[in-house]
Design a protein around this motif. Structure first.
Motif, PDB file in Angstrom:
ATOM      1  N   ILE A   1      -3.432   2.573  12.078  1.00  0.00           N
ATOM      2  CA  ILE A   1      -3.314   2.467  10.276  1.00  0.00           C
ATOM      3  C   ILE A   1      -2.705   4.583  10.503  1.00  0.00           C
ATOM      4  CG2 ILE A   1      -5.287   3.036   8.450  1.00  0.00           C
ATOM      5  CD1 ILE A   1      -7.750   1.025  10.118  1.00  0.00           C
ATOM      6  N   ARG A   2      -1.909   4.814   9.369  1.00  0.00           N
ATOM      7  CA  ARG A   2      -2.046   6.176   9.659  1.00  0.00           C
ATOM      8  C   ARG A   2      -1.728   6.404   8.299  1.00  0.00           C
ATOM      9  NH1 ARG A   2       4.166   4.961  11.924  1.00  0.00           N
ATOM     10  NH2 ARG A   2       4.306   3.186  10.556  1.00  0.00           N
ATOM     11  N   SER A   3      -2.037   7.651   7.956  1.00  0.00           N
ATOM     12  CA  SER A   3      -2.281   8.361   6.858  1.00  0.00           C
ATOM     13  C   SER A   3      -1.144   8.685   5.790  1.00  0.00           C
ATOM     14  CB  SER A   3      -2.734   9.862   6.708  1.00  0.00           C
ATOM     15  OG  SER A   3      -2.390  10.574   5.482  1.00  0.00           O
ATOM     16  N   GLY A   4      -1.536   7.699   4.417  1.00  0.00           N
ATOM     17  CA  GLY A   4      -0.424   8.540   3.200  1.00  0.00           C
ATOM     18  C   GLY A   4       0.145   9.575   3.495  1.00  0.00           C
ATOM     19  N   VAL A   5       1.044  10.187   2.075  1.00  0.00           N
ATOM     20  CA  VAL A   5       1.330  11.363   1.917  1.00  0.00           C
ATOM     21  C   VAL A   5       1.143  11.615   0.658  1.00  0.00           C
ATOM     22  CG1 VAL A   5       2.864  11.489   3.775  1.00  0.00           C
ATOM     23  CG2 VAL A   5       3.463  10.916   1.520  1.00  0.00           C
ATOM     24  N   ASP A   6       1.189  12.850   0.593  1.00  0.00           N
ATOM     25  CA  ASP A   6       0.525  13.642  -1.132  1.00  0.00           C
ATOM     26  C   ASP A   6       2.316  13.988  -1.577  1.00  0.00           C
ATOM     27  OD1 ASP A   6       1.842  16.414   0.046  1.00  0.00           O
ATOM     28  OD2 ASP A   6      -0.741  17.077  -0.046  1.00  0.00           O
ATOM     29  N   ARG A   7       2.355  14.561  -2.831  1.00  0.00           N
ATOM     30  CA  ARG A   7       3.248  14.702  -3.394  1.00  0.00           C
ATOM     31  C   ARG A   7       4.555  15.874  -2.961  1.00  0.00           C
ATOM     32  NH1 ARG A   7       1.160  17.506  -9.406  1.00  0.00           N
ATOM     33  NH2 ARG A   7       0.360  15.609  -8.606  1.00  0.00           N
TER      34      ARG A   7
ATOM     35  N   VAL B   1      -9.927   5.805  -3.232  1.00  0.00           N
ATOM     36  CA  VAL B   1      -8.092   5.252  -4.019  1.00  0.00           C
ATOM     37  C   VAL B   1      -7.442   5.408  -3.166  1.00  0.00           C
ATOM     38  CG1 VAL B   1      -6.976   4.628  -5.961  1.00  0.00           C
ATOM     39  CG2 VAL B   1      -9.669   3.969  -5.054  1.00  0.00           C
ATOM     40  N   ASN B   2      -7.084   6.714  -3.228  1.00  0.00           N
ATOM     41  CA  ASN B   2      -5.743   7.756  -2.853  1.00  0.00           C
ATOM     42  C   ASN B   2      -5.391   6.843  -2.000  1.00  0.00           C
ATOM     43  OD1 ASN B   2      -4.694   8.561  -5.338  1.00  0.00           O
ATOM     44  ND2 ASN B   2      -6.097  10.069  -5.139  1.00  0.00           N
ATOM     45  N   ARG B   3      -6.698   7.547  -0.462  1.00  0.00           N
ATOM     46  CA  ARG B   3      -6.368   7.382   0.893  1.00  0.00           C
ATOM     47  C   ARG B   3      -5.875   5.842   1.024  1.00  0.00           C
ATOM     48  NH1 ARG B   3      -8.850  11.921   4.111  1.00  0.00           N
ATOM     49  NH2 ARG B   3      -9.736  13.416   2.996  1.00  0.00           N
ATOM     50  N   LEU B   4      -6.411   5.274   0.963  1.00  0.00           N
ATOM     51  CA  LEU B   4      -6.334   3.474   0.784  1.00  0.00           C
ATOM     52  C   LEU B   4      -5.393   3.259   0.590  1.00  0.00           C
ATOM     53  CD1 LEU B   4      -7.988   1.206   2.711  1.00  0.00           C
ATOM     54  CD2 LEU B   4      -9.027   0.505  -0.270  1.00  0.00           C
ATOM     55  N   LEU B   5      -5.168   3.201  -0.470  1.00  0.00           N
ATOM     56  CA  LEU B   5      -3.693   2.917  -0.747  1.00  0.00           C
ATOM     57  C   LEU B   5      -3.243   3.726  -0.486  1.00  0.00           C
ATOM     58  CD1 LEU B   5      -4.625   1.889  -5.335  1.00  0.00           C
ATOM     59  CD2 LEU B   5      -4.866   0.505  -2.799  1.00  0.00           C
ATOM     60  N   ARG B   6      -2.518   4.534   0.179  1.00  0.00           N
ATOM     61  CA  ARG B   6      -1.587   5.738   0.842  1.00  0.00           C
ATOM     62  C   ARG B   6      -1.302   4.729   2.061  1.00  0.00           C
ATOM     63  NH1 ARG B   6      -0.770  10.912  -2.914  1.00  0.00           N
ATOM     64  NH2 ARG B   6      -1.694  10.010  -4.844  1.00  0.00           N
ATOM     65  N   CYS B   7      -2.036   4.210   2.839  1.00  0.00           N
ATOM     66  CA  CYS B   7      -2.220   4.396   4.238  1.00  0.00           C
ATOM     67  C   CYS B   7      -1.494   2.647   4.597  1.00  0.00           C
ATOM     68  CB  CYS B   7      -3.448   4.649   4.679  1.00  0.00           C
ATOM     69  SG  CYS B   7      -3.939   2.877   4.852  1.00  0.00           S
ATOM     70  N   GLU B   8      -0.579   3.250   5.911  1.00  0.00           N
ATOM     71  CA  GLU B   8       0.645   1.766   6.081  1.00  0.00           C
ATOM     72  C   GLU B   8      -0.327   1.383   7.817  1.00  0.00           C
ATOM     73  OE1 GLU B   8       4.121   3.385   7.300  1.00  0.00           O
ATOM     74  OE2 GLU B   8       4.347   3.018   5.036  1.00  0.00           O
ATOM     75  N   ILE B   9      -0.554   0.219   7.512  1.00  0.00           N
ATOM     76  CA  ILE B   9      -1.369  -0.269   9.421  1.00  0.00           C
ATOM     77  C   ILE B   9      -0.017  -0.963   9.571  1.00  0.00           C
ATOM     78  CG2 ILE B   9      -1.990  -2.159   9.489  1.00  0.00           C
ATOM     79  CD1 ILE B   9      -3.991  -1.951   6.348  1.00  0.00           C
ATOM     80  N   ALA B  10       0.055  -0.818  11.299  1.00  0.00           N
ATOM     81  CA  ALA B  10       1.121  -0.993  11.962  1.00  0.00           C
ATOM     82  C   ALA B  10      -0.017  -2.360  13.159  1.00  0.00           C
ATOM     83  CB  ALA B  10       2.011  -0.295  12.233  1.00  0.00           C
ATOM     84  N   PHE B  11       1.457  -3.768  13.346  1.00  0.00           N
ATOM     85  CA  PHE B  11       0.947  -4.522  14.433  1.00  0.00           C
ATOM     86  C   PHE B  11       2.027  -4.352  15.235  1.00  0.00           C
ATOM     87  CE2 PHE B  11      -1.081  -5.894   9.842  1.00  0.00           C
ATOM     88  CZ  PHE B  11      -2.426  -6.021  10.390  1.00  0.00           C
ATOM     89  N   ILE B  12       1.061  -4.092  16.162  1.00  0.00           N
ATOM     90  CA  ILE B  12       2.171  -3.982  17.632  1.00  0.00           C
ATOM     91  C   ILE B  12       1.647  -4.458  18.660  1.00  0.00           C
ATOM     92  CG2 ILE B  12       3.535  -2.406  18.796  1.00  0.00           C
ATOM     93  CD1 ILE B  12       2.643  -0.200  17.389  1.00  0.00           C
ATOM     94  N   ARG B  13       2.551  -6.121  18.648  1.00  0.00           N
ATOM     95  CA  ARG B  13       1.664  -7.033  20.041  1.00  0.00           C
ATOM     96  C   ARG B  13       3.091  -7.104  20.956  1.00  0.00           C
ATOM     97  NH1 ARG B  13      -1.662 -11.245  19.094  1.00  0.00           N
ATOM     98  NH2 ARG B  13      -1.748 -11.069  17.339  1.00  0.00           N
ATOM     99  N   GLU B  14       2.029  -6.732  22.831  1.00  0.00           N
ATOM    100  CA  GLU B  14       3.238  -6.943  23.296  1.00  0.00           C
ATOM    101  C   GLU B  14       3.459  -8.634  23.647  1.00  0.00           C
ATOM    102  OE1 GLU B  14       3.084  -4.178  26.949  1.00  0.00           O
ATOM    103  OE2 GLU B  14       1.587  -6.412  27.295  1.00  0.00           O
ATOM    104  N   VAL B  15       4.542  -8.806  23.435  1.00  0.00           N
ATOM    105  CA  VAL B  15       4.488 -10.203  24.280  1.00  0.00           C
ATOM    106  C   VAL B  15       5.003 -11.055  25.049  1.00  0.00           C
ATOM    107  CG1 VAL B  15       5.720 -12.664  23.022  1.00  0.00           C
ATOM    108  CG2 VAL B  15       5.211 -10.471  21.027  1.00  0.00           C
ATOM    109  N   GLU B  16       5.291 -11.902  26.335  1.00  0.00           N
ATOM    110  CA  GLU B  16       5.611 -12.141  27.047  1.00  0.00           C
ATOM    111  C   GLU B  16       6.466 -13.508  27.541  1.00  0.00           C
ATOM    112  OE1 GLU B  16       4.779 -11.659  32.050  1.00  0.00           O
ATOM    113  OE2 GLU B  16       3.659 -10.870  31.047  1.00  0.00           O
ATOM    114  N   ASP B  17       7.553 -13.678  27.879  1.00  0.00           N
ATOM    115  CA  ASP B  17       7.088 -14.944  28.490  1.00  0.00           C
ATOM    116  C   ASP B  17       8.874 -14.762  29.597  1.00  0.00           C
ATOM    117  OD1 ASP B  17      10.146 -13.934  26.906  1.00  0.00           O
ATOM    118  OD2 ASP B  17       9.738 -14.320  24.712  1.00  0.00           O
TER     119      ASP B  17
END
Length: 402
Positions: free
Chosen positions: A81-87, A157-173
């Motif tokens: 989870i990464r923070s959003g930014v202001d103006r 509200v500002n913190r939640l709506l501006r944050c980004e959630i990234a999913f990183i999965r290590e896949v082995e085949d």
């Protein structure tokens, strides 16, 4: 601060109508509010909220910190989870605490209701321009000032709506090892016109949140139901809220997989729920306290936590046929809850939300007062207060069409 007047009292025709019927339609602003939130489907009139499955293992920070990211891990999956930014392009910080979690559950629940109602743009969640009404939906008391809930809500509200959630999965085949990356911003667009200095004042503009596509799809694809009454009782402990949601989902998956016992080393549990704790012993201490709080609202929970590991035993989820479960485990049954509401002359938010769905466009707080007055005047002792109140709302809507 002066008490917030009900929007019902803004209608100039009310005194005459009140004397004649005791039940009256509300002002235009209240109608717009009911239209914005929309009635839930009949099958959804249960005291439930929802959380996307992907977010169950993606707990927000427990308290305010200076960091701009937080990482949760579960096996080969990392959630960042990464923070959003202001103006000015500066980080505004991560959402944290109970209010941010309530907002997340609220947004998820409303998005799912939009999806099931087949609205034109289900990703757009319309918000009432009346801040008081929105706070009431979250069951958060209105407290102004530097440390009040109004300022805290605005910040979260500002913190939640501006944050980004990234999913990183290590896949082995057979071709080797690779990373799969998915970015999930909470909101793609939002416009909120509330007055935070005077929360009782209506705005002339519509407020809305438009969810990011990936975030919305995560919500509607695999929603995890949770009991809102339990969340409200755990509101002072963000870690207890996270554990309650997590264990609800784990008990469900254990039931579907016929798994009797789940055992996790403490470092694994810490990576999922307590990565903000620097020391493992601090996590174990606070996690033990959180488990005790969850057992108060969910006595059927069977688990053990030691310095070496966590063990969860299979059992019913909090949503399992609640009345029968309550009779077995001694928690509050439907009849006991009705008797308590009758004695306190107070309806919970879930009952009021169900009433709004049956009588859209009417002020539920006014109907609540009218209902209790009618009960007292007629000497009624309803066995099930919620069902009785909903019948009252239905009759009211039929006799007083908008």
């Amino acid at each position: 601060m002066k008490p917030v007047r009900s929007i019902l009292e803004e209608d100039e025709q009310q005194p005459r109508q009140r004397r004649e019927t005791g039940r009256i339609p509300v002002s235009e602003s209240a109608k717009r509010h009911a239209e914005a939130f929309g009635p839930l489907a009949e099958k959804e009139l249960q005291p439930k909220g929802y959380m996307a499955r992907e977010l169950v293992q993606c707990g927000l920070p427990l308290a305010k910190s200076t960091g701009t990211k937080i990482v949760r891990k579960n096996g080969n999956l990392s959630v960042v989870i990464r923070s959003g930014v202001d103006r000015n392009g500066d980080d505004i910080g991560l959402p944290y605490g109970s209010i941010a979690r309530y907002l997340l559950v609220y947004i998820t629940t409303r998005a799912l209701a939009n999806h099931r109602s087949n609205v034109e743009n289900p990703r757009r969640i319309k918000l009432t321009s009346h801040l008081y009404e929105f706070l009431r939906e979250l069951d958060i008391p209105i407290i102004t000032g530097k440390r009040g809930s109004v300022r805290a809500l605005r910040d979260q509200v500002n913190r939640l709506l501006r944050c980004e959630i990234a999913f990183i999965r290590e896949v082995e085949d057979e071709t080797g090892v690779r990373d799969r990356y998915g970015l999930m911003p909470v909101s793609g667009d939002y416009d909120i016109w509330w007055s935070y200095r005077t929360p009782e004042q209506n705005s002339l503009f519509e407020s809305y949140i438009e969810l990011g596509e990936a975030f919305y799809q995560a919500i509607v694809t695999s929603p995890v139901p949770i009991l809102l009454n339990h969340l409200r009782q755990l509101r002072r402990s963000p870690l207890a809220i996270d554990f309650y949601v997590w264990v609800s989902y784990r008990l469900f998956t254990m039931g579907t997989q016929k798994q009797r016992v789940l055992e996790l080393p403490v470092p694994v549990l810490k990576a999922q729920l307590g990565s903000s704790f620097a020391r493992t012993r601090d996590f174990v201490k606070h996690m033990s306290e959180a488990i005790d709080k969850v057992k108060v609202v969910f006595p059927g929970l069977k688990c053990e936590l030691t310095g070496n590991g966590f063990t969860l035993f299979a059992g019913p989820t909090p949503l399992s046929d609640f009345d029968k479960y309550a009779q077995i485990h001694g928690t509050e049954t439907r009849h006991v809850k009705s008797r308590r509401q009758l004695e306190a002359r107070n309806l919970d938010m879930n009952t009021l939300e169900a009433g709004r769905a049956i009588a859209p466009g009417f002020d539920m707080r006014y109907l609540e007062r009218a209902y209790w007055q009618w009960v007292e005047e007629n000497g009624h002792q309803p066995r099930y207060v919620k069902a009785h109140f909903l019948k009252f709302c239905k009759t009211h809507a039929q006799k007083n069409p908008l």
